[in-house]
Design an enzyme around this catalytic site. Sequence first.
Site, PDB file in Angstrom:
ATOM      1  N   LYS A  13     -23.987  17.802   7.967  1.00 42.79           N
ATOM      2  CA  LYS A  13     -23.497  19.074   7.191  1.00 42.79           C
ATOM      3  C   LYS A  13     -22.064  19.493   7.648  1.00 42.79           C
ATOM      4  O   LYS A  13     -21.411  19.685   6.684  1.00 42.79           O
ATOM      5  CB  LYS A  13     -24.579  20.135   7.548  1.00 42.79           C
ATOM      6  CG  LYS A  13     -25.982  20.075   7.171  1.00 42.79           C
ATOM      7  CD  LYS A  13     -26.653  21.198   7.698  1.00 42.79           C
ATOM      8  CE  LYS A  13     -26.550  21.715   9.096  1.00 42.79           C
ATOM      9  NZ  LYS A  13     -27.382  20.899  10.109  1.00 42.79           N
ATOM     10  N   ARG A  88     -31.122  29.867   8.623  1.00 40.66           N
ATOM     11  CA  ARG A  88     -31.865  29.095   9.249  1.00 40.66           C
ATOM     12  C   ARG A  88     -33.482  29.428   9.314  1.00 40.66           C
ATOM     13  O   ARG A  88     -34.140  28.895  10.075  1.00 40.66           O
ATOM     14  CB  ARG A  88     -31.346  28.694  10.605  1.00 40.66           C
ATOM     15  CG  ARG A  88     -30.625  27.579  10.924  1.00 40.66           C
ATOM     16  CD  ARG A  88     -30.149  27.620  12.331  1.00 40.66           C
ATOM     17  NE  ARG A  88     -29.909  26.405  13.058  1.00 40.66           N
ATOM     18  CZ  ARG A  88     -28.689  25.911  13.016  1.00 40.66           C
ATOM     19  NH1 ARG A  88     -27.560  26.538  12.497  1.00 40.66           N
ATOM     20  NH2 ARG A  88     -28.335  24.905  13.930  1.00 40.66           N
ATOM     21  N   ARG A 127     -22.627  12.464  20.090  1.00 48.07           N
ATOM     22  CA  ARG A 127     -21.605  13.144  19.258  1.00 48.07           C
ATOM     23  C   ARG A 127     -20.730  13.942  20.342  1.00 48.07           C
ATOM     24  O   ARG A 127     -21.093  14.380  21.349  1.00 48.07           O
ATOM     25  CB  ARG A 127     -22.150  14.187  18.647  1.00 48.07           C
ATOM     26  CG  ARG A 127     -21.361  15.142  17.756  1.00 48.07           C
ATOM     27  CD  ARG A 127     -22.272  15.728  16.756  1.00 48.07           C
ATOM     28  NE  ARG A 127     -22.758  17.047  17.168  1.00 48.07           N
ATOM     29  CZ  ARG A 127     -23.566  17.865  16.441  1.00 48.07           C
ATOM     30  NH1 ARG A 127     -23.423  17.800  15.132  1.00 48.07           N
ATOM     31  NH2 ARG A 127     -24.217  18.779  16.799  1.00 48.07           N
ATOM     32  N   ARG A 160     -20.959  18.942  23.310  1.00 54.72           N
ATOM     33  CA  ARG A 160     -21.379  20.267  23.409  1.00 54.72           C
ATOM     34  C   ARG A 160     -22.813  20.289  24.357  1.00 54.72           C
ATOM     35  O   ARG A 160     -23.325  19.527  24.596  1.00 54.72           O
ATOM     36  CB  ARG A 160     -22.042  20.630  21.809  1.00 54.72           C
ATOM     37  CG  ARG A 160     -21.069  21.093  20.992  1.00 54.72           C
ATOM     38  CD  ARG A 160     -21.506  20.935  19.566  1.00 54.72           C
ATOM     39  NE  ARG A 160     -22.800  21.503  19.292  1.00 54.72           N
ATOM     40  CZ  ARG A 160     -23.460  21.954  18.170  1.00 54.72           C
ATOM     41  NH1 ARG A 160     -22.675  21.547  16.993  1.00 54.72           N
ATOM     42  NH2 ARG A 160     -24.535  22.517  18.073  1.00 54.72           N
ATOM     43  N   ARG A 171     -34.430  21.490  19.847  1.00 52.26           N
ATOM     44  CA  ARG A 171     -33.572  21.954  18.419  1.00 52.26           C
ATOM     45  C   ARG A 171     -34.288  21.315  17.294  1.00 52.26           C
ATOM     46  O   ARG A 171     -34.360  21.792  16.229  1.00 52.26           O
ATOM     47  CB  ARG A 171     -31.973  21.333  18.640  1.00 52.26           C
ATOM     48  CG  ARG A 171     -31.370  22.192  19.689  1.00 52.26           C
ATOM     49  CD  ARG A 171     -29.934  21.690  19.656  1.00 52.26           C
ATOM     50  NE  ARG A 171     -29.128  21.672  18.824  1.00 52.26           N
ATOM     51  CZ  ARG A 171     -28.212  20.682  18.645  1.00 52.26           C
ATOM     52  NH1 ARG A 171     -28.066  19.781  19.493  1.00 52.26           N
ATOM     53  NH2 ARG A 171     -27.271  20.967  17.493  1.00 52.26           N
TER      54      ARG A 171
END
Length: 212
Positions: A13, A88, A127, A160, A171
Site C-alpha cells: 500500500k 483500520r 523490509r 521498524r 499484526r
Amino acid sequence: MILIFLGPPGSGKGTQAKRLTAKKNWPQLSTGDMFRANIAQKTPMGLAAKKFMDDGQLVPDEVVIGMIKARIEDPDCANGFIFDGFPRTIPQAEALDSMLAAKGLKVDRAIEFKIDDSELVGRLSGRRTCTKCGTMYHVITMPTKVDGVCDKCGGSVVQRDDDHESVIAKRLNVYHAQTAPLVAFYAGQGKLKTLDAIQPMDMVFEALQKAI
Ligand code: AMP
C-alpha cells in the site's frame, strides 16, 4: 479523489501510494507514518501510540480519528488524498464517512491489496525503511547500495520495531480480525476494487491506475 488503500501490512500500500502521489499530487495520508513522526518527536501522542504499535496492536480509534480529522483540513488535501493504513476498523470507517459528509465529500474508491499471509512474513521481516525520506528497501529483493544508508537521501535505513518476526504474526492476526471486515463494508457501498498484490510492483501500479 478520495481513495482508501486497504490491505495487510506488507501488501505494498505504502509503495503504491507514494507512486500515485508522485503522479497525481494527491497526498499520501499514512497514519502509521504520522505516528512514527510523533514518536520521533517524542510527543505525548507518539509516546502513547508507541506502546500499541510495538505490541502489534491498533492505536485506539478516537486517537486515530482525531488525527485524521485535523489532517484533512490541511490545504494540500484540497484536491483529494490517499488514505494508506486508515481506516483500520469499522468504527474508523463510519467516523470517516461522517466527517467527509459534513464537508460534502465522500470516499470515491477503496482499493484492496490482496495477498496471502505466507508471502507477507518474508516481505515484512526483510523490509528496511529510511528514517528520513520513508523510502522502503528489502534486504534480499531491493537492498541499499551501501548497508544502512538510503540510496536516495543518504538517511539512515533501519528495521521498524514492529517488523520483527515476533510482532509480525500479531499484526496479521489484528488485520484479519479488525481490518479485513472493511472489504465487505466498502463492497457494500459499491466502492471496492481488488488488486492482485503479489504481482511485480509495476504491474500492481498499472492495475491500480485502471482501478481508479
Ligand atoms: P503501518 O505503518 O500502517 O503498518 O502502521 C503501524 C502501526 O501504527 C500499526 O500496527 C498500528 O499500531 C498503528 N496504526 C497505524 N494506522 C492505524 C489506524 N488507522 N488505526 C489504529 N492503529 C493504527
